[in-house]
Design an enzyme around this catalytic site. Sequence first.
Site, PDB file in Angstrom:
ATOM      1  N   ASP A   8       0.814  -1.221   0.000  1.00 36.82           N
ATOM      2  CA  ASP A   8       0.000   0.000   0.000  1.00 36.82           C
ATOM      3  C   ASP A   8       0.846   1.269   0.000  1.00 36.82           C
ATOM      4  OD1 ASP A   8      -2.247  -1.664   0.134  1.00 36.82           O
ATOM      5  OD2 ASP A   8      -2.147  -1.732   2.312  1.00 36.82           O
ATOM      6  N   LYS A  47       1.856   2.159  -5.184  1.00 32.01           N
ATOM      7  CA  LYS A  47       2.390   1.608  -6.437  1.00 32.01           C
ATOM      8  C   LYS A  47       1.469   1.945  -7.618  1.00 32.01           C
ATOM      9  CE  LYS A  47       2.328  -2.466  -4.429  1.00 32.01           C
ATOM     10  NZ  LYS A  47       2.076  -2.102  -3.022  1.00 32.01           N
ATOM     11  N   ALA A  50      -4.335  -7.597  -3.628  1.00 27.09           N
ATOM     12  CA  ALA A  50      -3.861  -6.240  -3.898  1.00 27.09           C
ATOM     13  C   ALA A  50      -5.029  -5.280  -4.058  1.00 27.09           C
ATOM     14  CB  ALA A  50      -3.031  -6.236  -5.182  1.00 27.09           C
ATOM     15  N   GLY A  51      -4.781  -4.027  -3.701  1.00 26.54           N
ATOM     16  CA  GLY A  51      -5.728  -2.955  -3.999  1.00 26.54           C
ATOM     17  C   GLY A  51      -4.902  -1.748  -4.379  1.00 26.54           C
ATOM     18  N   HIS A  52      -4.940  -1.369  -5.642  1.00 27.25           N
ATOM     19  CA  HIS A  52      -4.108  -0.267  -6.134  1.00 27.25           C
ATOM     20  C   HIS A  52      -5.008   0.912  -6.515  1.00 27.25           C
ATOM     21  CE1 HIS A  52      -0.614  -3.197  -7.259  1.00 27.25           C
ATOM     22  NE2 HIS A  52      -0.983  -3.273  -6.004  1.00 27.25           N
ATOM     23  N   GLN A  84       1.769  -6.150  -3.449  1.00 33.51           N
ATOM     24  CA  GLN A  84       2.359  -6.392  -2.119  1.00 33.51           C
ATOM     25  C   GLN A  84       3.740  -5.718  -2.041  1.00 33.51           C
ATOM     26  OE1 GLN A  84       0.963  -9.603  -3.706  1.00 33.51           O
ATOM     27  NE2 GLN A  84      -0.849  -8.534  -3.037  1.00 33.51           N
TER      28      GLN A  84
HETATM   29  P1  GDP Z   1      -0.748   0.401  -3.576  1.00 34.26           P
HETATM   30  O1  GDP Z   1      -1.388  -0.873  -3.129  1.00 34.26           O
HETATM   31  O2  GDP Z   1       0.726   0.403  -3.356  1.00 34.26           O
HETATM   32  O3  GDP Z   1      -1.101   0.772  -4.992  1.00 34.26           O
HETATM   33  O4  GDP Z   1      -1.333   1.540  -2.624  1.00 34.26           O
HETATM   34  P2  GDP Z   1      -2.885   1.723  -2.146  1.00 34.26           P
HETATM   35  O5  GDP Z   1      -3.671   2.269  -3.271  1.00 34.26           O
HETATM   36  O6  GDP Z   1      -3.391   0.494  -1.485  1.00 34.26           O
HETATM   37  O7  GDP Z   1      -2.705   2.759  -0.958  1.00 34.26           O
HETATM   38  C1  GDP Z   1      -2.119   3.988  -1.162  1.00 34.26           C
HETATM   39  C2  GDP Z   1      -3.120   5.075  -0.718  1.00 34.26           C
HETATM   40  O8  GDP Z   1      -2.440   6.305  -0.598  1.00 34.26           O
HETATM   41  C3  GDP Z   1      -4.215   5.319  -1.747  1.00 34.26           C
HETATM   42  O9  GDP Z   1      -5.381   5.697  -1.080  1.00 34.26           O
HETATM   43  C4  GDP Z   1      -3.665   6.466  -2.578  1.00 34.26           C
HETATM   44  O10 GDP Z   1      -4.679   7.246  -3.196  1.00 34.26           O
HETATM   45  C5  GDP Z   1      -2.948   7.255  -1.524  1.00 34.26           C
HETATM   46  N1  GDP Z   1      -1.763   8.013  -1.989  1.00 34.26           N
HETATM   47  C6  GDP Z   1      -0.829   7.658  -2.910  1.00 34.26           C
HETATM   48  N2  GDP Z   1       0.161   8.582  -2.955  1.00 34.26           N
HETATM   49  C7  GDP Z   1      -0.174   9.530  -2.046  1.00 34.26           C
HETATM   50  C8  GDP Z   1       0.468  10.741  -1.593  1.00 34.26           C
HETATM   51  O11 GDP Z   1       1.549  11.113  -2.048  1.00 34.26           O
HETATM   52  N3  GDP Z   1      -0.175  11.437  -0.600  1.00 34.26           N
HETATM   53  C9  GDP Z   1      -1.362  11.033  -0.071  1.00 34.26           C
HETATM   54  N4  GDP Z   1      -1.918  11.775   0.893  1.00 34.26           N
HETATM   55  N5  GDP Z   1      -1.982   9.913  -0.465  1.00 34.26           N
HETATM   56  C10 GDP Z   1      -1.384   9.161  -1.428  1.00 34.26           C
HETATM   57  P1  IMO Z   2      -0.996  -4.134  -2.283  1.00 31.13           P
HETATM   58  O1  IMO Z   2      -0.620  -4.651  -3.662  1.00 31.13           O
HETATM   59  C1  IMO Z   2      -0.901  -4.708   2.051  1.00 31.13           C
HETATM   60  C2  IMO Z   2      -1.012  -8.874   3.481  1.00 31.13           C
HETATM   61  C3  IMO Z   2      -2.229  -9.323   4.249  1.00 31.13           C
HETATM   62  C4  IMO Z   2      -1.600 -10.353   5.170  1.00 31.13           C
HETATM   63  C5  IMO Z   2      -0.547 -11.001   4.276  1.00 31.13           C
HETATM   64  C6  IMO Z   2      -1.000 -12.305   3.643  1.00 31.13           C
HETATM   65  O2  IMO Z   2      -2.266  -3.377  -2.291  1.00 31.13           O
HETATM   66  O3  IMO Z   2       0.154  -3.416  -1.676  1.00 31.13           O
HETATM   67  P2  IMO Z   2      -2.666 -12.861   1.642  1.00 31.13           P
HETATM   68  O4  IMO Z   2      -4.117 -12.568   1.470  1.00 31.13           O
HETATM   69  O5  IMO Z   2      -1.791 -12.271   0.587  1.00 31.13           O
HETATM   70  O6  IMO Z   2      -2.381 -14.325   1.845  1.00 31.13           O
HETATM   71  O7  IMO Z   2      -2.275 -12.145   3.055  1.00 31.13           O
HETATM   72  O8  IMO Z   2      -0.249 -10.057   3.267  1.00 31.13           O
HETATM   73  N1  IMO Z   2      -1.283  -8.279   2.138  1.00 31.13           N
HETATM   74  C7  IMO Z   2      -1.194  -6.979   1.860  1.00 31.13           C
HETATM   75  N2  IMO Z   2      -0.939  -5.921   2.656  1.00 31.13           N
HETATM   76  N3  IMO Z   2      -1.074  -4.533   0.708  1.00 31.13           N
HETATM   77  C8  IMO Z   2      -1.306  -5.587  -0.098  1.00 31.13           C
HETATM   78  O9  IMO Z   2      -1.336  -5.470  -1.437  1.00 31.13           O
HETATM   79  C9  IMO Z   2      -1.422  -6.876   0.470  1.00 31.13           C
HETATM   80  N4  IMO Z   2      -1.659  -8.107  -0.028  1.00 31.13           N
HETATM   81  C10 IMO Z   2      -1.565  -8.949   1.003  1.00 31.13           C
HETATM   82  O10 IMO Z   2      -2.817  -8.257   4.956  1.00 31.13           O
HETATM   83  O11 IMO Z   2      -0.914  -9.703   6.213  1.00 31.13           O
HETATM   84 MG    MG Z   3      -2.909  -1.523  -1.782  1.00 32.36          MG
END
Ligand code: GDP
Ligand code: IMO
Ligand code: MG
Length: 447
Positions: A13, A16, A39-41, A227
């Site tokens: 998170d 990415k 994953a949640g991007h 991840q």
């Molecule tokens: P990912 O899994 O690595 O793609 O990241 P996520 O989307 O799960 O979580 C990142 C969160 O931070 C999301 O809600 C983005 O919109 C937010 N985000 C990304 N870059 C920035 C930043 O520079 N500042 C702030 N405040 N939020 C950001």
């Molecule tokens: P993104 O791509 C943050 C964590 C879970 C748990 C461990 C194993 O959005 O960064 P799983 O379901 O993969 O067997 O869970 O990995 N986990 C993540 N934490 N961001 C993610 O993806 C994750 N994908 C899995 O919370 O601790």
């Molecule tokens: Mg994420």
Amino acid sequence: MPGIVIVGAQWGDEGKGKVVDLLAAQADAIVRFQGGNNAGHTIVRDGETWKFHLIPSGILYPGLNCIIGNGVVVDPSVLQTEIDGLRRNGVDVSGLKISANAHIIMPYHIALDHSGEAKLGKLEIGTTKRGIGPCYADKAARLGIRVQDMLDEKILKKKIMAALVPKQLMLRPFERDPEWAPKLDLQQMTEDLLAYGHRLEQHIADTGTIAWNSLQDGKLVVFEGAQAALLDIDHGTYPFVTSSNPTAGAACTGSGIGPRAIDEVWGIAKAYCTRVGAGPFPTELHDDTGTRMRDAGHEYGTTTGRPRRCGWFDAVGLRYAARINTMSALAITKLDVLTGFDSIKVATRYRSTDEIDGATFDTFPYHQTVLHHAIGEYEELPGWSEDITECRSWSDLPQTARDYLDYIADVSGVPVVLAGVGPGREQIVWNNSAAEHTAFSPAAAAD
Ligand code: GDP
Ligand code: IMO
Ligand code: MG
């Protein structure tokens, strides 16, 4: 133009999705190479928020090749829902390509993920319960169902039958569960997958060749990791990890290209640390400062909505992630979240809380027990109070914010090419020296 791999440098998170969306502007293809809908991007464009679990974060560029590589595990119902959602919003998904060799997450994988966590009780990993681990386990056991199998009824049925026998033993507790029982029926599973196969067939392709052709033509291919390094099944905080390799090496095996096609590896790290799920976290804050980070950074899981654990930046973990990925550049996100902190801490080494031992560690401990007892030893840097969300160039940032980024580059040994100052696509500042470290052109991106 090169092959650039984007990897998480912490526990996931890090942002990415946002960085991939940025690089996609100059790319010929984006390839997701591991993980699944754990994953949640997130991408925030023109005030609109998009969340992707399986579809590569380049899909908002009409027609761009967005590849789900062979290393990904695919839940077809999640994928279909994502495709339908995008179509409803008028997004052109014609560029979506799915590897025929990617493995399918079956209903029994999800049931096993649930029951496995329940059995562990207090020792649970805190998985996303999306069936990721059991699916990769079947892949390794050669009992997996692959995307191509959805296109052949006879093969599909045979494979499900073979995979199902051992699962039935393990899933006895679900035998009569009204939620799971219908989903674990052989005929039902076969019919469901054939229907998904029919709908997804137009996207199934020889994805390794598509990526290879782009690279051969000298075009940019972005490999999108899910991840992060510290969740890597080999190199992370095992067993509190995911079941794939989110490190750069997997970009090759997970997409069907060789290591010499990769020119750059970008690590994405937050300006602080978060972790969702269980497992060691040496810089975790259990106090008001941690709560303040969670509130300011909206630190709740994109996939499961769980509150993320928060803590200070961990330079020990980052140096380790930099080494195992051969990181060539760093993007530091969420710098804006630290605005208003009087001072900011960075853990430069770990100390064991074991009273007798009390040892310190400059490098990431390889022994699980040591890591579980490790806490950070900190350097303290001055903070800034100015709102930085409108900054668009390095010189717009307050001096102390620039010093913080320089410090991160120094302690990690990796140049910081950009920093995020808000969730929006435009909320970034490029380092003036970025061009020395990447073939991606920030100037062209700004046009
Ligand atoms: P990912 O899994 O690595 O793609 O990241 P996520 O989307 O799960 O979580 C990142 C969160 O931070 C999301 O809600 C983005 O919109 C937010 N985000 C990304 N870059 C920035 C930043 O520079 N500042 C702030 N405040 N939020 C950001
Ligand atoms: P993104 O791509 C943050 C964590 C879970 C748990 C461990 C194993 O959005 O960064 P799983 O379901 O993969 O067997 O869970 O990995 N986990 C993540 N934490 N961001 C993610 O993806 C994750 N994908 C899995 O919370 O601790
Ligand atoms: Mg994420």
